[in-house]
Write a protein that holds these residues in place. Sequence first.
Motif, PDB file in Angstrom:
ATOM      1  N   GLU A  13       0.835  -1.201   0.000  1.00 20.59           N
ATOM      2  CA  GLU A  13       0.000   0.000   0.000  1.00 20.59           C
ATOM      3  C   GLU A  13       0.869   1.249   0.000  1.00 20.59           C
ATOM      4  OE1 GLU A  13      -3.908   1.851   2.244  1.00 20.59           O
ATOM      5  OE2 GLU A  13      -2.614   0.475   3.360  1.00 20.59           O
ATOM      6  N   LEU A  14       0.669   2.087  -1.027  1.00 20.56           N
ATOM      7  CA  LEU A  14       1.399   3.344  -1.153  1.00 20.56           C
ATOM      8  C   LEU A  14       0.497   4.495  -0.747  1.00 20.56           C
ATOM      9  CD1 LEU A  14       3.286   3.273  -4.595  1.00 20.56           C
ATOM     10  CD2 LEU A  14       4.266   3.027  -2.315  1.00 20.56           C
ATOM     11  N   GLY A  15       1.074   5.435  -0.008  1.00 17.74           N
ATOM     12  CA  GLY A  15       0.423   6.705   0.246  1.00 17.74           C
ATOM     13  C   GLY A  15       1.063   7.730  -0.674  1.00 17.74           C
ATOM     14  N   ILE A  16       0.240   8.554  -1.287  1.00 16.20           N
ATOM     15  CA  ILE A  16       0.755   9.639  -2.140  1.00 16.20           C
ATOM     16  C   ILE A  16       0.134  10.926  -1.626  1.00 16.20           C
ATOM     17  CG2 ILE A  16       1.046  10.523  -4.490  1.00 16.20           C
ATOM     18  CD1 ILE A  16       0.440   7.704  -5.525  1.00 16.20           C
ATOM     19  N   GLU A  17       0.991  11.927  -1.451  1.00 18.12           N
ATOM     20  CA  GLU A  17       0.544  13.205  -0.904  1.00 18.12           C
ATOM     21  C   GLU A  17       0.917  14.325  -1.857  1.00 18.12           C
ATOM     22  OE1 GLU A  17       1.121  14.140   3.470  1.00 18.12           O
ATOM     23  OE2 GLU A  17       2.573  15.482   2.521  1.00 18.12           O
ATOM     24  N   GLU A  18       0.055  15.335  -1.913  1.00 22.60           N
ATOM     25  CA  GLU A  18       0.340  16.514  -2.739  1.00 22.60           C
ATOM     26  C   GLU A  18      -0.116  17.761  -2.007  1.00 22.60           C
ATOM     27  OE1 GLU A  18      -2.104  18.527  -4.221  1.00 22.60           O
ATOM     28  OE2 GLU A  18      -3.821  17.268  -4.621  1.00 22.60           O
ATOM     29  N   ASN A  19       0.443  18.899  -2.422  1.00 23.36           N
ATOM     30  CA  ASN A  19       0.162  20.168  -1.739  1.00 23.36           C
ATOM     31  C   ASN A  19      -0.729  21.105  -2.557  1.00 23.36           C
ATOM     32  OD1 ASN A  19       1.804  21.170  -3.750  1.00 23.36           O
ATOM     33  ND2 ASN A  19       3.498  21.711  -2.391  1.00 23.36           N
ATOM     34  N   GLY A  20      -1.376  20.571  -3.595  1.00 26.57           N
ATOM     35  CA  GLY A  20      -2.203  21.409  -4.461  1.00 26.57           C
ATOM     36  C   GLY A  20      -1.486  21.789  -5.739  1.00 26.57           C
ATOM     37  N   LEU A  21      -0.151  21.695  -5.737  1.00 25.90           N
ATOM     38  CA  LEU A  21       0.648  22.033  -6.912  1.00 25.90           C
ATOM     39  C   LEU A  21       1.558  20.902  -7.364  1.00 25.90           C
ATOM     40  CD1 LEU A  21       1.777  25.599  -5.766  1.00 25.90           C
ATOM     41  CD2 LEU A  21      -0.041  25.037  -7.400  1.00 25.90           C
ATOM     42  N   ALA A  22       2.040  20.099  -6.405  1.00 24.88           N
ATOM     43  CA  ALA A  22       3.052  19.091  -6.727  1.00 24.88           C
ATOM     44  C   ALA A  22       2.976  17.933  -5.730  1.00 24.88           C
ATOM     45  CB  ALA A  22       4.447  19.726  -6.667  1.00 24.88           C
ATOM     46  N   ILE A  23       3.542  16.803  -6.143  1.00 21.99           N
ATOM     47  CA  ILE A  23       3.657  15.643  -5.265  1.00 21.99           C
ATOM     48  C   ILE A  23       4.713  15.961  -4.211  1.00 21.99           C
ATOM     49  CG2 ILE A  23       4.293  13.184  -5.144  1.00 21.99           C
ATOM     50  CD1 ILE A  23       1.641  13.746  -6.676  1.00 21.99           C
ATOM     51  N   THR A  24       4.380  15.734  -2.945  1.00 31.83           N
ATOM     52  CA  THR A  24       5.309  16.011  -1.859  1.00 31.83           C
ATOM     53  C   THR A  24       5.809  14.742  -1.183  1.00 31.83           C
ATOM     54  OG1 THR A  24       3.452  16.281  -0.339  1.00 31.83           O
ATOM     55  CG2 THR A  24       4.358  18.288  -1.354  1.00 31.83           C
ATOM     56  N   LYS A  25       5.082  13.634  -1.357  1.00 32.41           N
ATOM     57  CA  LYS A  25       5.483  12.416  -0.671  1.00 32.41           C
ATOM     58  C   LYS A  25       4.886  11.197  -1.366  1.00 32.41           C
ATOM     59  CE  LYS A  25       6.142  11.071   4.089  1.00 32.41           C
ATOM     60  NZ  LYS A  25       5.805  11.260   5.492  1.00 32.41           N
ATOM     61  N   VAL A  26       5.700  10.147  -1.488  1.00 33.38           N
ATOM     62  CA  VAL A  26       5.241   8.815  -1.896  1.00 33.38           C
ATOM     63  C   VAL A  26       5.914   7.862  -0.919  1.00 33.38           C
ATOM     64  CG1 VAL A  26       5.274   7.022  -3.670  1.00 33.38           C
ATOM     65  CG2 VAL A  26       4.981   9.418  -4.348  1.00 33.38           C
TER      66      VAL A  26
END
Length: 154
Positions: A13-26
Amino acid sequence: MRNIFYYNTMIGELGIEENGLAITKVFLVDKDIEKGPSEKNETELLKEAIKQLNEYFDGKRKEFNLPLAPKGTEFQKKVWNTLKEIPFGETRSYGEIAKLIGNEKASRAVGMANNKNPIMIIIPCHRVIGANGKLVGYAGGIDIKEKLLNLEKN
């Protein structure tokens, strides 16, 4: 506000996070505990990120085309940008990365920066190996590192 969504993949299971403009974490969910407020919300950017990751896992993508905004020091960002230059299916040692960033004595610092990479796979820290060719130090575990490198060989 940060948006995050979780996806089942061939490596877990991968978590992917973004800040509204770009990917910040995988990150692998079972290897990383979320820090800070974020909203579980599958945005268009997160959908595009998992689409590209799945294409990579299926052997149909060799390069990612996503806006990235990893948080780190200037040194870490320099290392991470250099990692993105390692071609698909190839590896580099920590010492080779240190030379590429202009500080050949910084292989340990490169290793530490590699360890802090917040955007696994897309910033390909799995392509960095020990000077002796051994698979060493991967946040997702050596088994995942080996799986990713084998995927790229085939």
